[in-house]
Design an enzyme around this catalytic site. Structure first.
Site, PDB file in Angstrom:
ATOM      1  N   LYS A 156      39.685  26.320  47.502  1.00  0.00           N
ATOM      2  CA  LYS A 156      40.363  26.820  46.312  1.00  0.00           C
ATOM      3  C   LYS A 156      40.968  25.632  45.566  1.00  0.00           C
ATOM      4  O   LYS A 156      41.643  24.780  46.161  1.00  0.00           O
ATOM      5  CB  LYS A 156      41.464  27.810  46.700  1.00  0.00           C
ATOM      6  CG  LYS A 156      40.936  29.109  47.298  1.00  0.00           C
ATOM      7  CD  LYS A 156      40.191  29.943  46.273  1.00  0.00           C
ATOM      8  CE  LYS A 156      39.841  31.318  46.802  1.00  0.00           C
ATOM      9  NZ  LYS A 156      39.157  32.152  45.791  1.00  0.00           N
ATOM     10  N   LYS A 252      31.124  41.289  44.559  1.00  0.00           N
ATOM     11  CA  LYS A 252      32.216  41.801  45.400  1.00  0.00           C
ATOM     12  C   LYS A 252      32.291  43.312  45.223  1.00  0.00           C
ATOM     13  O   LYS A 252      32.319  43.814  44.094  1.00  0.00           O
ATOM     14  CB  LYS A 252      33.556  41.171  45.005  1.00  0.00           C
ATOM     15  CG  LYS A 252      33.687  39.694  45.318  1.00  0.00           C
ATOM     16  CD  LYS A 252      35.057  39.185  44.880  1.00  0.00           C
ATOM     17  CE  LYS A 252      35.238  37.708  45.220  1.00  0.00           C
ATOM     18  NZ  LYS A 252      36.519  37.177  44.683  1.00  0.00           N
TER      19      LYS A 252
END
Length: 333
Positions: A156, A252
């Site tokens: 990230k 997702k």
């Protein structure tokens, strides 16, 4: 065809502590707040789990209320086809769609992978392990700890200092495969400056560098690292506008509204020439289990949510380092 049985819907709010904190460019959290839809039909029970996501205007209370509002339709024999007409894509529909898949498998005795039309039983997958955004030394330490059993690390990132972060992780884990996720945290100038350096550090993919809605700025950009769409990519309808801008789309279930659309979207993405990443929110094994079917044809698998929790639900998926086994029927499907 809708079932004539007396289906009943139960909705539960649940919380699972995260190990430490999970940080991305938009902030940090210490717990995974999930909503579970459970549909029963006599002795049979189907479950689905979702993660309401504030980035998409969702909340636990709002998602739970939307699901509770479907109780009458469920009692009337709601099936997955009708669900797709009655609820918009998003977390609420995901939980109920996956519960209906699970219920159909339990009721029929036919596993979900067969119902989904897979040619063979799902096999184990190698998932990314996600490193929260942090100072370079802290991310390097996390990479050093995880790399021996997690050959694919997902970092990230957030903008300023990102090149130092990636260089530190690369030095700490020289053999690891790396993908990075900016979570909409970069500018176009940063992408132009960062990408050549990241290519030299062996980064395989940059996920969602720019804010969703600024995708057109990527038109004509010759990026040396393949770009992946996440926040810009939701359901089937989003694929066409992403063509020519991204090479990878992150599917997702909380965005597509469940396994039904995720499978259709994956097939369409492959037909359009995209590579597919199957992703997740931070959630338990119940949320990952349906996504294992989508992951069978994916270039990248990012189903590490339970690994980021202090505790998972029981029974959960079986993880051996980065290798995750398909779900048992007791868990889902």
């Amino acid at each position: 065809m809708q079932s004539m049985s007396a289906q009943q819907l139960t909705v539960r709010r649940e919380s699972f502590p995260i190990r430490g904190a999970f940080r991305i460019s938009r902030g940090a959290k210490t717990e995974a707040a999930v909503v579970v839809a459970e549909v029963t039909d006599g002795p049979h029970r189907g479950r689905g789990e979702c993660v309401p996501y504030a980035r998409y205007g969702e909340s636990v209370d709002g998602v739970a209320a939307a699901l509770e509002g479907m109780a009458g339709a469920v009692a009337g024999g709601l099936d997955r086809v009708a669900l797709g007409r009655l609820m918009p894509p998003g977390a609420a529909r995901n939980a109920l769609d996956c519960a209906l898949w699970d219920l159909e498998a339990k009721r029929s005795g036919v596993p979900a992978w067969t119902l989904a039309g897979l040619a063979q039983p799902p096999g184990p997958l190698v998932t990314c392990y996600t490193l929260s955004v942090d100072e370079p030394a802290a991310m390097a330490a996390a990479a050093r700890e995880r790399a021996p059993r997690h050959p694919l690390l997902k970092m990230k990132l957030t903008g300023d200092g990102d090149l130092d972060r990636v260089a530190a992780v690369r030095a700490a884990a020289p053999a690891a495969r790396l993908v990075v996720d900016a979570n909409e945290g970069w500018t176009l100038d940063q992408l132009h400056r960062f990408a050549p350096v990241l290519a030299g550090l062996g980064v395989e993919m940059i996920e969602q560098p720019l804010p969703a809605g600024q995708d057109e700025a990527l038109s004509g950009v010759d990026c040396p690292v393949p770009l992946g769409a996440d926040e810009s990519c939701h359901g089937l309808e989003s694929l066409e506008r992403l063509r020519g801008l991204y090479r990878v789309v992150n599917v997702k279930l909380d965005k597509t509204g469940g396994l039904t659309e995720a499978l259709a979207m994956t097939a369409a993405a492959h037909a359009m020439g995209f590579e597919v990443m199957v992703g997740c929110m931070v959630a338990t094994s119940l949320a990952m289990a349906p996504a294992m079917l989508v992951g069978q044809g994916a270039r990248y698998v990012d189903l590490d949510g339970p690994l980021l929790l202090a505790r998972d639900r029981e029974p959960g998926l079986l993880y051996d380092g980065a290798v995750v086994q398909p779900p048992s029927a007791e868990l889902w499907g």
